[in-house]
Write an enzyme that holds these catalytic residues in place. Structure first.
Site: not given
Ligand code: FRU
Length: 487
Positions: A24, A203
């Site tokens: 992300d 998320e």
């Molecule tokens: C989304 C996610 C978020 C989390 C991160 C962990 O892709 O699952 O919810 O903070 O990636 O790397």
């Protein structure tokens, strides 16, 4: 850059870290002439692992300079996704004379076992334009007793109620909190039960106002949804349009009744927008992670894994009475164009002849034509490979077909054709197709439909062809621009 290995798929104009894993985008903020991009990063491996915040800066959102890691795991756990803001008035008390940056992120602690994961929200601040960070000694600043999945805080200053607002994912809903100092947070409201798509954990939310050309500004909420094995689409992002009064997000009728996807491709996930873009600029700038949890850990790159989408400008447009979020590549991309071909009022068969000698790995195709006929391009063509991108006038759909695009055997659901329906708004339809070493992004009709897809063709597959349902039909204009010069 000599330490870069196996560069076949490293894009020319999409950000990837020099080495190892990225997911992300995090903490995007503009401050003192620099756009900051932080990101979920595993600096020791090419698959997801203990999360750090990697860091890059740019002056134009296209050329990025990678900086040292900004945040590393600590006694509270790994550093999951989150946001950053400029604390202009030192409401946090972290700063002296000058305003500085505050990062708000999730601490993810699985040290006591997978059944006892703790996720909570924490702060770090920087007094030197994001170069070094100090974690707040009072961390975490926000916990939750019930939710195991409690993460990805996005914080913004809400002008009308003069307070900070945090939007954070809580399992299958979104919680909103408010604060005057970024350190103490009070619950405001919860959104999402019974609304939108729920197969997969929620998320990476975002919430921001978007001006509309033809009506008053609306609030847009983005919510990414994790992979559910039952759906071939994997992880993807939905959005809601509504109003926000500083406490509660109220979705409009359409957002209450139907699911709206931000992107109809498979590879635009966990995207959120930049903070603190100057009012004189006024754009809402977005970037997403160009991958999908269904196969993100398996993609055939070596030494590095993960790229970002192009930076996009989000807008609101009313199409046949329905307010829609549109995405357009940022105008800064135009400075990187080198003209390859420029054709006007040309029949499709003649255009095909002119394309016969064109070889492009990383380019933009910009075409305008009468939406009454179907038109498509095959890109990254060679040794039996092709990625097909086009418009089907019979079904009113644009599509990207990566069925024969190149390597696909790393996951059974990778191969496929992805469609988006379109309401054609003018006499001419415009398609902008951005092709890079391992990606295709289609922006159709001023960005009302977008398809973002990874592809893994041979480096030698660089041909481009054009086709139509009737190859005597006339294309109004066709431009091809090389975009490899940044690489
Ligand atoms: C989304 C996610 C978020 C989390 C991160 C962990 O892709 O699952 O919810 O903070 O990636 O790397």
């Amino acid at each position: 850059m000599s330490n870069i290995k196996h560069e076949n798929y490293r894009n020319a104009y999409h950000y990837s870290p020099r080495e190892n894993w990225m997911n992300d985008p995090n903490g995007m903020v503009y401050f003192k002439g620099e756009y900051h991009l932080f990101y979920q990063h595993h600096p020791m491996g090419t698959t997801w692992g203990p999360m750090h915040w990697g860091h890059a800066v740019s002056k134009d959102l296209v050329s990025w300079e990678e900086l040292p890691i900004a945040l590393a795991p600590d006694e509270h756990g790994a550093i999951f996704s989150g946001s950053a803001v400029v604390d202009w008035n030192n409401s946090s008390g972290f700063f002296d004379q000058e305003p500085g940056l505050v990062a708000i992120f999730t601490h993810h602690d699985d040290s006591t076992g997978a059944n006892q994961i703790v996720q909570c929200q924490s702060l770090a601040y920087s007094k030197d334009n994001g170069r070094t960070w100090t974690k707040y000694e009072g961390n975490p600043v926000l916990r939750h007793d019930t939710y195991v999945d409690f993460r990805d805080p996005k914080v913004f200053w809400h002008e009308r109620s003069s307070q900070w607002v945090m939007i954070v994912a809580c399992g299958q809903t979104i919680c909103l909190y408010r604060s005057s100092n970024l350190k103490e947070w009070a619950f405001a409201s919860e959104f999402g039960e019974g609304l939108g798509f729920h197969d997969g954990v929620w998320e990476c939310p975002d919430l921001f106002p978007l001006a509309a050309e033809d009506s008053e500004a609306r609030w847009v909420m983005l919510v990414s949804i994790g992979d559910d094995p039952a759906y071939v689409e994997g992880s993807r992002t939905q959005y809601f349009i509504g109003d926000f009064d500083g406490m509660t997000f109220m979705p409009d009728e359409r957002s209450r009744g139907e699911i709206r996807w931000l992107d109809y491709g498979r590879d635009n996930y966990a995207g959120v927008s930049w903070s603190d873009i100057p009012a004189a600029d006024g754009r809402r700038l977005f970037i997403g992670w160009m991958s999908n949890w269904k196969y993100a850990n398996l993609t055939p790159t070596d030494g590095w894994r993960g790229a970002m989408t192009l930076v996009r400008e989000l807008k609101l447009e009313t199409l046949e009475g329905e307010v829609t979020v549109t995405q357009q590549p940022i105008r800064e991309m135009e400075a990187y164009r080198t003209g390859v071909l420029s054709l006007h009022d040309i029949a499709v068969d003649e255009a095909a002849v002119r394309l016969a000698d064109v070889r492009q790995e990383s380019c933009e195709i910009l075409v305008r034509f009468d939406a009454a006929f179907s038109l498509g391009f095959k890109v990254r063509v060679g040794s039996g490979q092709e990625t097909v991108v086009g418009w089907d006038a019979k079904t009113n759909e644009v599509y990207v077909d990566r069925t024969r695009s190149g390597l696909a055997d790393f996951h059974k659901d990778f191969s496929g054709k992805h469609m988006a329906s379109l309401r054609v708004t003018g006499a001419l339809l415009e398609l902008r197709i951005f092709v890079d070493r391992s990606s295709v992004e289609l922006f159709a009709d001023r960005g009302q439909a977008v398809i973002t897809d990874l592809i893994y063709p041979d480096p030698a597959s660089t041909g481009i062809t054009v086709f139509a349902d009737d190859d005597r039909k006339v294309i109004k204009s066709l431009h091809i621009y090389d975009l490899s010069s940044r690489g």
